[in-house]
Design a protein around this motif. Sequence first.
Motif, PDB file in Angstrom:
ATOM      1  N   THR A 337       0.824  -1.212   0.000  1.00 15.21           N
ATOM      2  CA  THR A 337       0.000   0.000   0.000  1.00 15.21           C
ATOM      3  C   THR A 337       0.856   1.259   0.000  1.00 15.21           C
ATOM      4  OG1 THR A 337      -1.791  -1.141   1.165  1.00 15.21           O
ATOM      5  CG2 THR A 337      -1.776   1.266   1.274  1.00 15.21           C
ATOM      6  N   VAL A 338       1.826   1.284   0.896  1.00 20.90           N
ATOM      7  CA  VAL A 338       2.672   2.478   1.014  1.00 20.90           C
ATOM      8  C   VAL A 338       3.578   2.622  -0.205  1.00 20.90           C
ATOM      9  CG1 VAL A 338       4.482   3.592   2.379  1.00 20.90           C
ATOM     10  CG2 VAL A 338       2.591   2.438   3.538  1.00 20.90           C
ATOM     11  N   MET A 339       4.181   1.529  -0.641  1.00 23.08           N
ATOM     12  CA  MET A 339       5.103   1.607  -1.766  1.00 23.08           C
ATOM     13  C   MET A 339       4.384   1.970  -3.061  1.00 23.08           C
ATOM     14  SD  MET A 339       8.215   1.258  -0.806  1.00 23.08           S
ATOM     15  CE  MET A 339       9.076   0.821  -2.312  1.00 23.08           C
ATOM     16  N   ASP A 340       3.169   1.498  -3.242  1.00 23.45           N
ATOM     17  CA  ASP A 340       2.402   1.888  -4.432  1.00 23.45           C
ATOM     18  C   ASP A 340       2.150   3.391  -4.451  1.00 23.45           C
ATOM     19  OD1 ASP A 340       2.316  -0.697  -5.329  1.00 23.45           O
ATOM     20  OD2 ASP A 340       0.195  -1.047  -4.861  1.00 23.45           O
ATOM     21  N   MET A 349      11.103   8.045  -5.264  1.00 20.52           N
ATOM     22  CA  MET A 349      10.758   7.884  -3.858  1.00 20.52           C
ATOM     23  C   MET A 349      10.684   6.402  -3.505  1.00 20.52           C
ATOM     24  SD  MET A 349       7.613   9.555  -1.680  1.00 20.52           S
ATOM     25  CE  MET A 349       8.260  11.206  -1.808  1.00 20.52           C
ATOM     26  N   GLY A 350      10.107   5.599  -4.406  1.00 19.03           N
ATOM     27  CA  GLY A 350      10.046   4.161  -4.179  1.00 19.03           C
ATOM     28  C   GLY A 350      11.424   3.537  -4.128  1.00 19.03           C
ATOM     29  N   ASP A 351      12.324   3.999  -4.983  1.00 20.72           N
ATOM     30  CA  ASP A 351      13.687   3.453  -5.005  1.00 20.72           C
ATOM     31  C   ASP A 351      14.406   3.717  -3.686  1.00 20.72           C
ATOM     32  OD1 ASP A 351      13.316   2.575  -7.600  1.00 20.72           O
ATOM     33  OD2 ASP A 351      14.335   4.292  -8.522  1.00 20.72           O
ATOM     34  N   ILE A 352      14.195   4.903  -3.125  1.00 22.22           N
ATOM     35  CA  ILE A 352      14.851   5.239  -1.854  1.00 22.22           C
ATOM     36  C   ILE A 352      14.251   4.428  -0.710  1.00 22.22           C
ATOM     37  CG2 ILE A 352      15.262   7.092  -0.176  1.00 22.22           C
ATOM     38  CD1 ILE A 352      15.180   9.040  -2.597  1.00 22.22           C
ATOM     39  N   LEU A 401       3.525   3.623   9.205  1.00 17.14           N
ATOM     40  CA  LEU A 401       4.591   3.162   8.313  1.00 17.14           C
ATOM     41  C   LEU A 401       4.864   4.210   7.230  1.00 17.14           C
ATOM     42  CD1 LEU A 401       6.553   1.102   7.063  1.00 17.14           C
ATOM     43  CD2 LEU A 401       4.573   0.023   5.956  1.00 17.14           C
ATOM     44  N   ALA A 402       3.797   4.725   6.612  1.00 17.80           N
ATOM     45  CA  ALA A 402       3.964   5.754   5.581  1.00 17.80           C
ATOM     46  C   ALA A 402       4.657   6.983   6.152  1.00 17.80           C
ATOM     47  CB  ALA A 402       2.602   6.131   5.003  1.00 17.80           C
ATOM     48  N   PHE A 435       3.724  14.253   4.354  1.00 16.85           N
ATOM     49  CA  PHE A 435       3.451  14.165   2.917  1.00 16.85           C
ATOM     50  C   PHE A 435       3.332  12.699   2.490  1.00 16.85           C
ATOM     51  CE2 PHE A 435       4.240  14.609  -1.661  1.00 16.85           C
ATOM     52  CZ  PHE A 435       3.486  15.731  -1.954  1.00 16.85           C
ATOM     53  N   GLY A 436       4.177  11.829   3.060  1.00 17.76           N
ATOM     54  CA  GLY A 436       4.080  10.398   2.767  1.00 17.76           C
ATOM     55  C   GLY A 436       2.748   9.822   3.203  1.00 17.76           C
TER      56      GLY A 436
END
Length: 611
Positions: A337-340, A349-352, A401-402, A435-436
């Motif tokens: 959910t968070v990574m999507d 952002m996903g790569d980091i 988590l986000a 923001f996340g």
Amino acid sequence: MFQLPFPLYDINAGAGDISPDGDGLGNLPDWDLSDLYTGQDAPELERDLAWLQKECAAFAADYEGKLANLTDVDFLTCVHRNEKINAIAGRIMSYAGLRYYQLTVDAERAKFMADCQEKITNFTTPLVFFTLEINRLDDAVLEAHFAANTDLARYKPVFDRIRSMKPYQLSDEIEKFLHDLGVVGDAWERLFDETIAGLTFEIDGEEHNIESTLNFLTEQDRSKREAATRELARVFDENIKIFARVHNTQAKEKEILDRWRGMPSPQMGRHLSNHVEPEVVEALREAVVAAYPKLSHRYYDLKRKWLGLDRMQVWDRNAPLPLESDRVVAWTEARTTVMDAYNAFDPRMGDIATPFFDKGWIDAGVKPGKAPGAFAHPTVTDVHPYVMLNYLGKPRDVMTLAHELGHGVHQVLAAEQGEMLSSTPLTLAETASVFGEMLTFRKMLDGAKTQAERKILLAGKVEDMINTVVRQIAFYDFECKLHAARAEGELTPEDINALWMSVQAESLGPVFDFVEGYETFWAYIPHFVHSPFYVYAYAFGDGLVNALYSVYAEGAEGFEDKYFEMLKAGGSKHHKELLAPFGLDASDPKFWDKGLSMISDMIDELEAMED
């Protein structure tokens, strides 16, 4: 003094190792701290301690009394040497502190952290001269250095922050004394941590720690929420003298230090460290307090109707809606959910964020003796951050988590600035985390398949924002009252209880009743002990992000690149500089209304669903 900062609120395992957890959560990750040190007896740790002792003495011998006569090149060398000292000391204390937070009731870990802190305090005492001498330099000397050397000029924000303390600086001898004494003051923080972690609560014949007991407050079953509230009140009351002693001592120590320094208010030190003007914070506070009726008061009256109640009790504040399910969100689903959401905003952002999951940078499970709450600790710029959670599979845990992963992304990007410029003031440190959360929420809201699902998501987000904005400003007001009252004399537990209750009805609204015992719930909030007046940073960050997200939602050109540049800046720019590319200004009182209106608009939508 070098110490592990308490978050912008952490058994070693091999890289990628995970520890199983029950209740449908799946395998929850543990930290791998070996990127810092492989163990407390690691030869690298002994080497670094020995280097630190020698280098601190050499640094003092080379530079004490000589800063005014250095060339710009020699001054830059001095700064680089100081930066490396910070890095090595930070690595040691990060390892000792994170290891301690994994098991705060373990005497050996507590001793190891205390011993490391004591050694580093002793080693770095000779360095106290550095900031004192910088503050004695003429402005013209520093300006000439910055003009002559661009590499040195990039450190100007660091010197600006150091020199903001110039009016409150004491004699060299007293500053060294206070530096040494700091390690003793930390004992009160450790007493608080160890007391909280060691508390046990009995619910339905089963023993729980504070984290799992607080989790009952979000249960669908109202009787469980009530039972948990009353049990929390009972245990807090049993230990209230300890908590009152910690708060009395910490507040008095701060009052004495502020008085000697000539600080105009107890809050001033926090404002200076946050690089924010007192009037900006006051504008934020006034805007939030004025908005209580249209935010928390209005929302909780809505929630009262949803719950079918005549009056709200404190155990109903974080209750799920009746139509919510008790479904546990497994760790893998939370990650997806968070990574999507992160990847949909920008793949960078996903790569980091990916290594946090894959390389042992997250400690997620709820374990006996582990510190409660959640945080992301940046460690040092040549390693990486570590995220601590207490994951129980609630929807709010997904948002946590986000949030913490946003901190982690921010800390990774800011690390490019180096040790002295990467650290972000607390007011801006909440930007990426909130923001996340917002990205994750919007992604979930867009995917809502029914009106009921949308209502649940909206209500959850409104509650989170009320907890982040309204609740934290109420906490700030409580702290202001606490420190003002302590300056007049010793406070009994009943005195502190009364101060706590004085802000509760005002912030939560007339729909609430307050059960006997709730007056002690100030006792478990760690920020009051570890970082006085920290809490307004949450409201600052939420208001800032709401305004920032409005710019993003309007389709501002190049927003993503500007956003990454803002995070990469770390502590190298003032909030005015960081927000200017987005057309925002936190010193404008209307700025806060813009952020608060987003919360109000969501409540409007929830009210419209009732029609």
